[in-house]
Motif scaffolding. Structure first.
Motif, PDB file in Angstrom:
ATOM      1  N   TYR A  94      27.458  36.725  58.718  1.00  0.00           N
ATOM      2  CA  TYR A  94      28.298  37.709  58.021  1.00  0.00           C
ATOM      3  C   TYR A  94      28.075  37.576  56.523  1.00  0.00           C
ATOM      4  O   TYR A  94      27.457  36.629  56.046  1.00  0.00           O
ATOM      5  N   PHE A  95      28.604  38.543  55.781  1.00  0.00           N
ATOM      6  CA  PHE A  95      28.460  38.540  54.331  1.00  0.00           C
ATOM      7  C   PHE A  95      29.115  37.308  53.697  1.00  0.00           C
ATOM      8  O   PHE A  95      30.094  36.768  54.226  1.00  0.00           O
ATOM      9  N   ASP A  96      28.613  36.934  52.551  1.00  0.00           N
ATOM     10  CA  ASP A  96      29.161  35.777  51.826  1.00  0.00           C
ATOM     11  C   ASP A  96      30.361  36.223  50.992  1.00  0.00           C
ATOM     12  O   ASP A  96      30.345  36.213  49.756  1.00  0.00           O
ATOM     13  N   ILE A  97      31.408  36.648  51.694  1.00  0.00           N
ATOM     14  CA  ILE A  97      32.647  37.091  51.058  1.00  0.00           C
ATOM     15  C   ILE A  97      33.822  36.528  51.859  1.00  0.00           C
ATOM     16  O   ILE A  97      33.686  36.199  53.036  1.00  0.00           O
ATOM     17  N   HIS A  98      34.972  36.438  51.198  1.00  0.00           N
ATOM     18  CA  HIS A  98      36.179  35.983  51.882  1.00  0.00           C
ATOM     19  C   HIS A  98      37.046  37.184  52.250  1.00  0.00           C
ATOM     20  O   HIS A  98      38.221  37.276  51.922  1.00  0.00           O
ATOM     21  N   ALA A  99      36.438  38.129  52.937  1.00  0.00           N
ATOM     22  CA  ALA A  99      37.102  39.366  53.307  1.00  0.00           C
ATOM     23  C   ALA A  99      36.379  39.951  54.517  1.00  0.00           C
ATOM     24  O   ALA A  99      35.429  39.361  55.030  1.00  0.00           O
ATOM     25  N   GLY A 100      36.851  41.113  54.948  1.00  0.00           N
ATOM     26  CA  GLY A 100      36.147  41.836  55.997  1.00  0.00           C
ATOM     27  C   GLY A 100      36.357  41.281  57.391  1.00  0.00           C
ATOM     28  O   GLY A 100      37.246  40.474  57.650  1.00  0.00           O
ATOM     29  N   ARG A 101      35.503  41.705  58.299  1.00  0.00           N
ATOM     30  CA  ARG A 101      35.665  41.408  59.719  1.00  0.00           C
ATOM     31  C   ARG A 101      35.234  39.995  60.089  1.00  0.00           C
ATOM     32  O   ARG A 101      35.681  39.466  61.110  1.00  0.00           O
ATOM     33  N   GLY A 102      34.372  39.392  59.306  1.00  0.00           N
ATOM     34  CA  GLY A 102      33.889  38.058  59.658  1.00  0.00           C
ATOM     35  C   GLY A 102      34.825  36.934  59.263  1.00  0.00           C
ATOM     36  O   GLY A 102      34.845  35.875  59.904  1.00  0.00           O
ATOM     37  N   GLU A 103      35.615  37.144  58.208  1.00  0.00           N
ATOM     38  CA  GLU A 103      36.461  36.065  57.695  1.00  0.00           C
ATOM     39  C   GLU A 103      37.508  35.586  58.700  1.00  0.00           C
ATOM     40  O   GLU A 103      37.730  34.373  58.827  1.00  0.00           O
ATOM     41  N   PRO A 104      38.182  36.476  59.454  1.00  0.00           N
ATOM     42  CA  PRO A 104      39.127  35.968  60.457  1.00  0.00           C
ATOM     43  C   PRO A 104      38.457  35.100  61.521  1.00  0.00           C
ATOM     44  O   PRO A 104      39.073  34.160  62.041  1.00  0.00           O
ATOM     45  N   VAL A 105      37.212  35.405  61.847  1.00  0.00           N
ATOM     46  CA  VAL A 105      36.489  34.602  62.842  1.00  0.00           C
ATOM     47  C   VAL A 105      36.209  33.215  62.278  1.00  0.00           C
ATOM     48  O   VAL A 105      36.365  32.200  62.973  1.00  0.00           O
ATOM     49  N   ARG A 106      35.790  33.155  61.028  1.00  0.00           N
ATOM     50  CA  ARG A 106      35.583  31.848  60.383  1.00  0.00           C
ATOM     51  C   ARG A 106      36.877  31.035  60.375  1.00  0.00           C
ATOM     52  O   ARG A 106      36.873  29.829  60.667  1.00  0.00           O
ATOM     53  N   LEU A 107      37.968  31.693  60.004  1.00  0.00           N
ATOM     54  CA  LEU A 107      39.260  31.003  59.979  1.00  0.00           C
ATOM     55  C   LEU A 107      39.627  30.488  61.365  1.00  0.00           C
ATOM     56  O   LEU A 107      40.092  29.356  61.511  1.00  0.00           O
ATOM     57  N   MET A 108      39.438  31.318  62.368  1.00  0.00           N
ATOM     58  CA  MET A 108      39.759  30.927  63.735  1.00  0.00           C
ATOM     59  C   MET A 108      38.982  29.686  64.155  1.00  0.00           C
ATOM     60  O   MET A 108      39.557  28.720  64.680  1.00  0.00           O
ATOM     61  N   PHE A 109      37.663  29.690  63.949  1.00  0.00           N
ATOM     62  CA  PHE A 109      36.846  28.537  64.320  1.00  0.00           C
ATOM     63  C   PHE A 109      37.299  27.288  63.570  1.00  0.00           C
ATOM     64  O   PHE A 109      37.394  26.195  64.146  1.00  0.00           O
ATOM     65  N   SER A 110      37.575  27.443  62.281  1.00  0.00           N
ATOM     66  CA  SER A 110      37.976  26.297  61.469  1.00  0.00           C
ATOM     67  C   SER A 110      39.300  25.715  61.956  1.00  0.00           C
ATOM     68  O   SER A 110      39.429  24.498  62.143  1.00  0.00           O
ATOM     69  N   ILE A 111      40.284  26.574  62.156  1.00  0.00           N
ATOM     70  CA  ILE A 111      41.602  26.109  62.602  1.00  0.00           C
ATOM     71  C   ILE A 111      41.524  25.517  64.002  1.00  0.00           C
ATOM     72  O   ILE A 111      42.177  24.514  64.300  1.00  0.00           O
ATOM     73  N   GLY A 112      40.702  26.134  64.855  1.00  0.00           N
ATOM     74  CA  GLY A 112      40.597  25.678  66.236  1.00  0.00           C
ATOM     75  C   GLY A 112      39.693  24.482  66.436  1.00  0.00           C
ATOM     76  O   GLY A 112      39.567  23.973  67.556  1.00  0.00           O
ATOM     77  N   GLY A 113      39.042  24.028  65.373  1.00  0.00           N
ATOM     78  CA  GLY A 113      38.184  22.853  65.478  1.00  0.00           C
ATOM     79  C   GLY A 113      36.878  23.107  66.201  1.00  0.00           C
ATOM     80  O   GLY A 113      36.281  22.177  66.758  1.00  0.00           O
ATOM     81  N   ILE A 114      36.417  24.363  66.196  1.00  0.00           N
ATOM     82  CA  ILE A 114      35.141  24.685  66.833  1.00  0.00           C
ATOM     83  C   ILE A 114      34.034  24.642  65.782  1.00  0.00           C
ATOM     84  O   ILE A 114      34.048  25.406  64.811  1.00  0.00           O
ATOM     85  N   GLU A 115      33.103  23.741  65.962  1.00  0.00           N
ATOM     86  CA  GLU A 115      31.984  23.630  65.027  1.00  0.00           C
ATOM     87  C   GLU A 115      31.076  24.842  65.191  1.00  0.00           C
ATOM     88  O   GLU A 115      30.702  25.208  66.311  1.00  0.00           O
ATOM     89  N   PHE A 116      30.725  25.473  64.084  1.00  0.00           N
ATOM     90  CA  PHE A 116      29.863  26.653  64.149  1.00  0.00           C
ATOM     91  C   PHE A 116      28.965  26.688  62.929  1.00  0.00           C
ATOM     92  O   PHE A 116      29.263  26.079  61.893  1.00  0.00           O
ATOM     93  N   GLU A 117      27.876  27.425  63.050  1.00  0.00           N
ATOM     94  CA  GLU A 117      26.972  27.624  61.921  1.00  0.00           C
ATOM     95  C   GLU A 117      27.441  28.861  61.161  1.00  0.00           C
ATOM     96  O   GLU A 117      27.446  29.969  61.704  1.00  0.00           O
ATOM     97  N   ASP A 118      27.831  28.656  59.934  1.00  0.00           N
ATOM     98  CA  ASP A 118      28.369  29.729  59.101  1.00  0.00           C
ATOM     99  C   ASP A 118      27.226  30.314  58.272  1.00  0.00           C
ATOM    100  O   ASP A 118      26.984  29.919  57.133  1.00  0.00           O
ATOM    101  N   HIS A 119      26.523  31.272  58.867  1.00  0.00           N
ATOM    102  CA  HIS A 119      25.347  31.857  58.222  1.00  0.00           C
ATOM    103  C   HIS A 119      25.789  33.040  57.363  1.00  0.00           C
ATOM    104  O   HIS A 119      26.158  34.098  57.872  1.00  0.00           O
ATOM    105  N   ARG A 120      25.763  32.859  56.055  1.00  0.00           N
ATOM    106  CA  ARG A 120      26.232  33.876  55.115  1.00  0.00           C
ATOM    107  C   ARG A 120      25.039  34.596  54.495  1.00  0.00           C
ATOM    108  O   ARG A 120      24.083  33.961  54.056  1.00  0.00           O
ATOM    109  N   ILE A 121      25.122  35.902  54.459  1.00  0.00           N
ATOM    110  CA  ILE A 121      24.021  36.713  53.943  1.00  0.00           C
ATOM    111  C   ILE A 121      24.514  37.599  52.800  1.00  0.00           C
ATOM    112  O   ILE A 121      25.707  37.900  52.691  1.00  0.00           O
ATOM    113  N   SER A 122      23.573  38.014  51.961  1.00  0.00           N
ATOM    114  CA  SER A 122      23.887  38.946  50.884  1.00  0.00           C
ATOM    115  C   SER A 122      23.814  40.372  51.423  1.00  0.00           C
ATOM    116  O   SER A 122      23.285  40.628  52.511  1.00  0.00           O
ATOM    117  N   PHE A 123      24.316  41.319  50.642  1.00  0.00           N
ATOM    118  CA  PHE A 123      24.238  42.720  51.050  1.00  0.00           C
ATOM    119  C   PHE A 123      22.785  43.193  51.056  1.00  0.00           C
ATOM    120  O   PHE A 123      22.403  44.013  51.901  1.00  0.00           O
TER     121      PHE A 123
END
Length: 206
Positions: free
Chosen positions: A8-37
């Motif tokens: 997802y984009f390298d921003i703290h907004a939009g549709r990807g940010e809730p997923v990042r928050l969910m994984f972080s809070i839930g303790g699920i290790e994931f690869e956070d691949h951030r891309i530019s526009f």
């Protein structure tokens, strides 16, 4: 479980940010691949439905942020067990997708066209939706959509509402949430002060 890769984009907004928050809070290790526009524009045709976020999981590339939140929410302890609460969570997440789609229609405009489109968006979409979210929260005995239980719907609503005071949407009043939906403003504060949310932002912004 296979380690998911979220693109997802390298921003703290939009549709990807809730997923990042969910994984972080839930303790699920994931690869956070951030891309530019610019990277997105170059790679767009390679993404399913030519959109992000994309989740690479179980050997497949999957899309649709709400589907990600519903699938992993229970594993992260962030999906309500009560069926009425689950219905409400789905309702709010669907409504937020409606708002996001209408906001997206104003992207790419400029000058008077942008001003006119955003003023119409405020009057015909943002104000009525914010008031409805406020009413939903007023009916709840607790800080979150399901009372004292934080869910992925809260995360999605939080990411949406916090954009207003940030002043990142041209021709949209920064006090819109505060004036139209004070209960939603309090909800945002409650989510922001959740230990899991604070830990995520301390890590990614640190």
């Amino acid at each position: 479980m296979t380690k998911p890769k979220l693109t997802y984009f390298d921003i703290h907004a939009g549709r990807g940010e809730p997923v990042r928050l969910m994984f972080s809070i839930g303790g699920i290790e994931f690869e956070d691949h951030r891309i530019s526009f610019d990277e997105f524009r170059q790679m767009k045709q390679e993404y399913p439905f030519t959109a992000v976020p994309v989740l690479e999981y179980a050997g497949k590339k999957m899309t649709q942020s709400n589907a990600m939140l519903r699938h992993f929410g229970p594993r992260c302890g962030l999906w309500p067990s009560d069926p009425i609460h689950a219905f409400r969570s789905d309702e709010v997440m669907g409504a937020l997708e409606d708002v996001g789609h209408k906001f997206g229609q104003t992207m790419g405009l400029s000058g008077d066209a942008l001003k006119e489109a955003r003023e119409g968006l405020v009057a015909n979409t943002f104000r009525p939706y914010l008031r409805t979210f406020n009413t939903i929260l007023e009916e709840v005995d607790g800080p979150f959509l399901c009372g004292d239980e934080l869910t992925v719907a809260d995360l999605k609503l939080f990411v949406f509402a916090r954009r207003f005071p940030a002043g990142i949407m041209d021709h949209v009043p920064t006090d819109l949430v505060a004036t139209e939906a004070p209960r939603l403003a309090a909800h945002c504060d409650a989510v922001a002060n959740h230990e899991g949310v604070k830990a995520y932002y301390a890590r990614v912004k640190g």
